[in-house]
Design a protein around this motif. Structure first.
Motif, short mmCIF file in Angstrom:
data_model
loop_
_atom_site.label_atom_id
_atom_site.label_comp_id
_atom_site.label_asym_id
_atom_site.label_seq_id
_atom_site.Cartn_x
_atom_site.Cartn_y
_atom_site.Cartn_z
N HIS A 177 0.83 -1.21 0.00
CA HIS A 177 0.00 0.00 0.00
C HIS A 177 0.86 1.26 0.00
O HIS A 177 0.51 2.26 -0.64
CB HIS A 177 -0.93 -0.01 1.22
CG HIS A 177 -1.90 1.11 1.26
ND1 HIS A 177 -3.10 1.07 0.58
CD2 HIS A 177 -1.85 2.32 1.86
CE1 HIS A 177 -3.74 2.19 0.78
NE2 HIS A 177 -3.02 2.97 1.56
N LEU A 178 1.99 1.21 0.71
CA LEU A 178 2.85 2.38 0.83
C LEU A 178 3.94 2.44 -0.23
O LEU A 178 4.69 3.42 -0.30
CB LEU A 178 3.51 2.39 2.22
CG LEU A 178 2.55 2.47 3.41
CD1 LEU A 178 3.31 2.30 4.71
CD2 LEU A 178 1.79 3.78 3.38
N GLY A 179 4.06 1.38 -1.01
CA GLY A 179 5.12 1.34 -2.02
C GLY A 179 6.50 1.19 -1.41
O GLY A 179 7.48 1.73 -1.90
N LEU A 180 6.57 0.42 -0.33
CA LEU A 180 7.83 0.21 0.39
C LEU A 180 8.24 -1.25 0.33
O LEU A 180 7.39 -2.14 0.16
CB LEU A 180 7.68 0.62 1.86
CG LEU A 180 7.37 2.09 2.13
CD1 LEU A 180 7.11 2.30 3.62
CD2 LEU A 180 8.51 2.97 1.66
N PRO A 181 9.52 -1.54 0.53
CA PRO A 181 9.95 -2.94 0.62
C PRO A 181 9.41 -3.58 1.89
O PRO A 181 9.18 -2.90 2.90
CB PRO A 181 11.48 -2.86 0.65
CG PRO A 181 11.85 -1.44 0.80
CD PRO A 181 10.63 -0.61 0.61
N PHE A 182 9.22 -4.90 1.81
CA PHE A 182 8.77 -5.69 2.96
C PHE A 182 9.74 -6.83 3.19
O PHE A 182 10.13 -7.51 2.24
CB PHE A 182 7.36 -6.26 2.71
CG PHE A 182 6.93 -7.24 3.77
CD1 PHE A 182 6.64 -6.81 5.05
CD2 PHE A 182 6.84 -8.59 3.49
CE1 PHE A 182 6.25 -7.71 6.04
CE2 PHE A 182 6.45 -9.50 4.46
CZ PHE A 182 6.16 -9.05 5.75
N ILE A 183 10.12 -7.02 4.44
CA ILE A 183 10.96 -8.16 4.83
C ILE A 183 10.21 -8.95 5.89
O ILE A 183 9.79 -8.39 6.91
CB ILE A 183 12.32 -7.70 5.43
CG1 ILE A 183 13.07 -6.77 4.50
CG2 ILE A 183 13.15 -8.92 5.85
CD1 ILE A 183 13.72 -7.42 3.32
#
Length: 175
Positions: free
Chosen positions: A23-29
């Motif tokens: 949703h935020l356009g961020l990477p996820f780990i």
């Protein structure tokens, strides 16, 4: 900004963290991906991890966080962060870390774990995780009940201000 979605196994960390990041356009780990094989084997066998088992895992998570900081990239991370000292270690003196605590009843957690095929976490460890959990204070983390649909939970996290990192990835200075 680093948002850590925390809670015991089955609370929805991976689902909510992944959806929030998208949703935020961020990477996820997913912090589970950073567990040493010995930890995975132990949990699969139904043996609870202790502090010594968790330390290399926490160090690996901090290394990933530091890498993202060095590259001026915000991040959403899923990590159980069961104890206050683990959360303090993850903060490592930085003020850019926000915790979102996904809270659920034992019954809901057990139900979810029963429907999660292929994961190394043995559902028999749920009570051990609940016993280990030191719930964060409301000043330490935003509490989110996980009885809603994932999209509604992500909206609650955003409304709570935990995702002020929305598209906050900055260009590398001089780059």
């Amino acid at each position: 900004m680093i948002t850590i979605v925390m809670g015991v196994s089955g609370s929805g960390k991976s689902t909510i963290g992944g959806d929030l990041a998208a949703h935020l356009g961020l990477p996820f780990i997913d912090g589970d991906s950073l567990h040493p094989q010995a930890n995975r084997d132990k949990m699969a066998a139904g043996i609870p991890l202790d502090d010594a088992d968790r330390q290399p895992w926490l160090e690996a998570i901090v290394a990933v966080m530091d890498e993202h900081r060095a590259n001026h990239v915000s991040l959403v991370l899923a990590c159980s962060a069961l104890k206050r000292r683990y959360r303090n270690f993850l903060r490592s003196g930085h003020d850019d870390v926000r915790f979102v605590y996904l809270h659920a009843s034992r019954e809901l957690l057990a139900e979810r774990l029963g429907h999660r095929p292929g994961h190394f976490f043995n559902p028999a460890l749920l009570d051990s995780q609940l016993a280990t959990l030191e719930e964060p204070s409301r000043s330490e983390a935003v509490w989110i009940e996980t009885t809603d649909a994932p999209a509604a939970i992500v909206e609650k996290v955003i409304r709570a201000g935990c995702a002020e990192a929305r598209r906050a990835t900055r260009p590398v200075p001089g780059g």
